[in-house]
Design a protein around this motif. Structure first.
Motif, PDB file in Angstrom:
ATOM      1  N   SER A 150       0.837  -1.196   0.000  1.00 41.74           N
ATOM      2  CA  SER A 150       0.000   0.000   0.000  1.00 41.74           C
ATOM      3  C   SER A 150       0.870   1.243   0.000  1.00 41.74           C
ATOM      4  N   HIS A 151       0.722   2.069  -1.028  1.00 38.03           N
ATOM      5  CA  HIS A 151       1.349   3.384  -1.104  1.00 38.03           C
ATOM      6  C   HIS A 151       2.840   3.346  -0.768  1.00 38.03           C
ATOM      7  N   GLY A 152       3.525   2.446  -1.444  1.00 35.51           N
ATOM      8  CA  GLY A 152       4.969   2.359  -1.306  1.00 35.51           C
ATOM      9  C   GLY A 152       5.468   1.495  -0.170  1.00 35.51           C
ATOM     10  N   VAL A 153       4.566   0.943   0.621  1.00 38.07           N
ATOM     11  CA  VAL A 153       4.961   0.082   1.740  1.00 38.07           C
ATOM     12  C   VAL A 153       4.614  -1.360   1.396  1.00 38.07           C
ATOM     13  N   ASP A 154       5.603  -2.235   1.504  1.00 43.19           N
ATOM     14  CA  ASP A 154       5.427  -3.654   1.185  1.00 43.19           C
ATOM     15  C   ASP A 154       5.588  -4.455   2.467  1.00 43.19           C
ATOM     16  N   SER A 155       4.539  -5.191   2.831  1.00 44.25           N
ATOM     17  CA  SER A 155       4.590  -5.971   4.066  1.00 44.25           C
ATOM     18  C   SER A 155       4.063  -7.372   3.827  1.00 44.25           C
ATOM     19  N   VAL A 156       4.478  -7.976   2.716  1.00 45.83           N
ATOM     20  CA  VAL A 156       4.028  -9.330   2.402  1.00 45.83           C
ATOM     21  C   VAL A 156       4.552 -10.274   3.473  1.00 45.83           C
ATOM     22  N   ARG A 157       3.644 -10.978   4.123  1.00 47.24           N
ATOM     23  CA  ARG A 157       4.026 -11.878   5.209  1.00 47.24           C
ATOM     24  C   ARG A 157       3.369 -13.234   5.012  1.00 47.24           C
ATOM     25  N   ASP A 158       3.938 -14.220   5.666  1.00 49.36           N
ATOM     26  CA  ASP A 158       3.438 -15.588   5.559  1.00 49.36           C
ATOM     27  C   ASP A 158       2.262 -15.766   6.510  1.00 49.36           C
ATOM     28  N   LEU A 159       1.139 -15.135   6.161  1.00 56.25           N
ATOM     29  CA  LEU A 159      -0.039 -15.254   7.012  1.00 56.25           C
ATOM     30  C   LEU A 159      -0.702 -16.609   6.842  1.00 56.25           C
ATOM     31  N   ALA A 160      -0.795 -17.062   5.614  1.00 54.43           N
ATOM     32  CA  ALA A 160      -1.495 -18.306   5.321  1.00 54.43           C
ATOM     33  C   ALA A 160      -0.861 -18.929   4.087  1.00 54.43           C
ATOM     34  N   TYR A 161      -1.063 -20.229   3.915  1.00 58.83           N
ATOM     35  CA  TYR A 161      -0.548 -20.878   2.714  1.00 58.83           C
ATOM     36  C   TYR A 161      -1.214 -20.306   1.463  1.00 58.83           C
ATOM     37  N   THR A 162      -2.490 -19.938   1.583  1.00 55.16           N
ATOM     38  CA  THR A 162      -3.167 -19.261   0.487  1.00 55.16           C
ATOM     39  C   THR A 162      -2.852 -17.770   0.576  1.00 55.16           C
ATOM     40  N   PRO A 163      -2.342 -17.143  -0.496  1.00 56.59           N
ATOM     41  CA  PRO A 163      -1.967 -15.724  -0.425  1.00 56.59           C
ATOM     42  C   PRO A 163      -3.138 -14.829  -0.020  1.00 56.59           C
ATOM     43  N   VAL A 164      -2.890 -13.958   0.966  1.00 55.66           N
ATOM     44  CA  VAL A 164      -3.912 -13.058   1.504  1.00 55.66           C
ATOM     45  C   VAL A 164      -3.299 -11.682   1.732  1.00 55.66           C
ATOM     46  N   TRP A 165      -4.051 -10.632   1.383  1.00 52.32           N
ATOM     47  CA  TRP A 165      -3.704  -9.262   1.764  1.00 52.32           C
ATOM     48  C   TRP A 165      -4.665  -8.818   2.857  1.00 52.32           C
ATOM     49  N   LEU A 166      -4.122  -8.131   3.877  1.00 49.00           N
ATOM     50  CA  LEU A 166      -4.927  -7.651   4.992  1.00 49.00           C
ATOM     51  C   LEU A 166      -4.463  -6.241   5.347  1.00 49.00           C
ATOM     52  N   LEU A 167      -5.356  -5.261   5.151  1.00 49.33           N
ATOM     53  CA  LEU A 167      -5.037  -3.851   5.363  1.00 49.33           C
ATOM     54  C   LEU A 167      -6.062  -3.234   6.307  1.00 49.33           C
ATOM     55  N   ASP A 168      -5.584  -2.520   7.331  1.00 48.46           N
ATOM     56  CA  ASP A 168      -6.447  -1.789   8.263  1.00 48.46           C
ATOM     57  C   ASP A 168      -6.342  -0.312   7.880  1.00 48.46           C
ATOM     58  N   ILE A 169      -7.425   0.237   7.332  1.00 43.78           N
ATOM     59  CA  ILE A 169      -7.388   1.572   6.728  1.00 43.78           C
ATOM     60  C   ILE A 169      -8.275   2.541   7.508  1.00 43.78           C
ATOM     61  N   ALA A 170      -7.715   3.705   7.857  1.00 44.95           N
ATOM     62  CA  ALA A 170      -8.465   4.777   8.514  1.00 44.95           C
ATOM     63  C   ALA A 170      -8.429   6.012   7.618  1.00 44.95           C
ATOM     64  N   VAL A 171      -9.613   6.593   7.376  1.00 44.41           N
ATOM     65  CA  VAL A 171      -9.738   7.762   6.500  1.00 44.41           C
ATOM     66  C   VAL A 171     -10.381   8.897   7.292  1.00 44.41           C
ATOM     67  N   LYS A 172      -9.669  10.006   7.426  1.00 45.38           N
ATOM     68  CA  LYS A 172     -10.200  11.167   8.133  1.00 45.38           C
ATOM     69  C   LYS A 172     -11.207  11.902   7.248  1.00 45.38           C
ATOM     70  N   PRO A 173     -12.070  12.735   7.863  1.00 43.31           N
ATOM     71  CA  PRO A 173     -13.005  13.529   7.051  1.00 43.31           C
ATOM     72  C   PRO A 173     -12.269  14.316   5.965  1.00 43.31           C
ATOM     73  N   GLY A 174     -12.781  14.215   4.745  1.00 44.78           N
ATOM     74  CA  GLY A 174     -12.147  14.869   3.608  1.00 44.78           C
ATOM     75  C   GLY A 174     -11.099  14.025   2.915  1.00 44.78           C
TER      76      GLY A 174
END
Length: 372
Positions: A230-254
């Motif tokens: 996400s946005h220049g940050v790579d954090s691919v980790r061995d979460l599961a044998y099946t490839p999964v992306w997991l992102l926790d996103i917070a968006v401020k007003p505007g």
């Protein structure tokens, strides 16, 4: 006995062929004498439904991520629905949004629970086979213990990953917080590829401090990149044998975010706080908290925003996974690919064999906290 068991399997095969998406309860099809011999009586009734689905998606050999500077095709929204709170485990409450009639499965995802566990509640000793679980704690603390000798404690922002493989028995129990607040988090079940259904079980933790953050839109968007890019940050980790992306996103007003996702993967967003507008142009939906937003497979990115006049930020989990081209046959905590394997899983657990050898006589220490 073998003849009778074969007869029962034959009945299920006929029903399955006649109605591909039919959902039925094995307890209605198996004589009580066989059921008593091959399955524990203490499993909760809301996890004893066998469901069979088949995804038409093929598993891509390569992960293709669209370049963010040339993305033009947003993902459309397939469906949006509220996760209704229900009882689960021993005294826990969950909002389940995958693994329900609204969304039975979204390969490779089998179940998504937004759980709340108070004092005296929890998930005492229980088995699994054929899937992986990802637990993301939002507040409080949760302990894990399994019959392989693994123990772990996670706090706010931490994650734990458990591969059930050929068989595991474990307990997940909450802390008693000084202020009496409940323990809140998310648990995602991920299907295992067919050739890894009987792998060795494993367990590992990921601490909040280890998770990198990305920012966008002049700081109005923050992304915890648990797994993926996400946005220049790579954090691919061995979460599961099946490839999964997991992102926790917070968006401020505007704020506004356009998040690229691997092409052809299934994806959804689960809203945790506030109201978030998903979609682009005239194809948008304003979604409040505790909803699941399922996206179409086609498209390069997901777009989300929060209006300038919003009273609070919008926060959501964005999850994507590589679909598996295999049948799902699920009976409670056992997830396999055929009806015969369901019976074998029940037999193996009942007889403490073929992966469940360590379950014989095993009791977790943390499970003893349970007040019955």
């Amino acid at each position: 006995m073998k003849l009778l068991l074969s007869f029962c399997i034959g009945i299920i095969a006929i029903l399955y062929t006649a109605s591909y998406h039919y959902t039925f309860n094995l307890r209605d099809l198996i004589p009580s004498t066989i059921l008593a011999d091959h399955f524990p009586a203490n499993l909760t009734t809301n996890t004893t439904t066998t469901s069979t689905t088949n995804t038409t998606n093929t598993t891509p050999t390569d992960i293709i991520i669209p370049p963010t500077d040339t993305m033009t095709l947003p993902r459309s929204i397939r469906q949006v629905f509220l996760a209704i709170e229900q009882a689960e485990g021993a005294g826990a409450r969950v909002r389940r949004s995958i693994g329900t009639p609204k969304l039975r499965h979204l390969s490779p995802f089998l179940m998504l629970d937004h759980f709340t566990i108070g004092t005296g509640a929890g998930f005492p000793d229980h088995p699994h086979r054929g899937q992986e679980t990802i637990t993301y704690l939002l507040s409080g603390g949760v302990d894990h213990e399994d019959f392989a000798g693994n123990r772990g404690t996670i706090g706010p922002g931490d994650l734990q990953f458990m591969t059930a493989g050929k068989g595991i028995m474990h307990a997940e129990m909450p802390h008693e917080n000084p202020d009496g607040a409940p323990n809140v988090g998310m648990q995602l079940w991920v299907d295992l590829p067919k050739d890894l259904k009987y792998c060795e079980p494993r367990y590992r933790d990921l601490r909040s401090a280890e998770i990198p953050r990305a920012t966008a839109d002049d700081g109005r968007v923050t992304v915890k990149v648990i797994s993926g890019q996400s946005h220049g940050v790579d954090s691919v980790r061995d979460l599961a044998y099946t490839p999964v992306w997991l992102l926790d996103i917070a968006v401020k007003p505007g704020g506004r975010v356009r998040q690229a996702l691997p092409l052809g993967w299934n994806a959804f967003a689960y809203t945790l706080q506030g109201a978030t507008v998903f979609g682009s142009g005239d194809q948008t939906r304003n979604v409040k908290e505790f909803h699941n937003v399922v996206f179409e497979q086609q498209g390069e990115f997901v777009e989300a925003s929060v209006p300038d006049n919003a009273e609070e930020e919008g926060r959501f989990l964005l999850v994507a996974g590589q679909p598996l081209d295999q049948k799902v046959v699920q009976y409670g905590p056992f997830v396999v690919t055929s009806e015969e394997e369901v019976y074998q899983a029940m037999m193996d657990f009942r007889t403490a064999s073929n992966g469940f050898e360590k379950s014989r006589g095993w009791e977790s220490e943390i499970g003893k906290r349970m007040a019955f």
